[in-house]
Enzyme design. Structure first.
Site, short mmCIF file in Angstrom:
data_model
loop_
_atom_site.label_atom_id
_atom_site.label_comp_id
_atom_site.label_asym_id
_atom_site.label_seq_id
_atom_site.Cartn_x
_atom_site.Cartn_y
_atom_site.Cartn_z
CB CYS A 32 122.37 33.56 15.33
SG CYS A 32 123.73 33.43 16.48
CB CYS A 35 125.88 33.72 14.19
SG CYS A 35 125.13 32.36 15.09
#
Length: 107
Positions: A32, A35
């Site tokens: 991600c 993230c």
């Protein structure tokens, strides 16, 4: 330096739900992008709140049941638990000041 530990389905009960202080859980995934952008922000929050809030990371790919239980549809999702209950959540990348405003009322 604040310590951010990894939690799993095996340790979630003890590390998060039974914790005596509020716990900020960073629901994340290795693939991600947002993230990764949020990582330094989470580290800063862990530093700022050291002693007041425990900060942990949870990989949603390795712990799909927890992600499902808490209806985590997207990552990153930050969720603040207090006395075993989720009291606030933020999904997606947010700047530090916005995150602080969201969570500070519960700390």
């Amino acid at each position: 330096m604040a310590n951010i530990s990894q939690v799993s389905e095996d340790t979630f009960q003890v590390e998060v739900l039974d914790a005596s202080q509020p716990v900020l859980v960073d629901f994340t995934a290795v693939w991600c992008g947002p993230c990764k952008m949020l990582d330094p922000v989470v580290k800063e929050l862990a530093e700022d709140w050291n002693g007041k809030v425990k900060v942990v990371k949870l990989d949603v790919d390795n712990n799909p049941n927890l992600a499902m239980n808490y209806q985590v549809m997207g990552v990153p999702t930050l969720m603040l638990f207090k006395a075993g209950e989720p009291v606030q959540r933020v999904t997606g990348y947010q700047p530090k000041d916005r995150l602080q405003k969201k969570f500070v009322a519960h700390i």
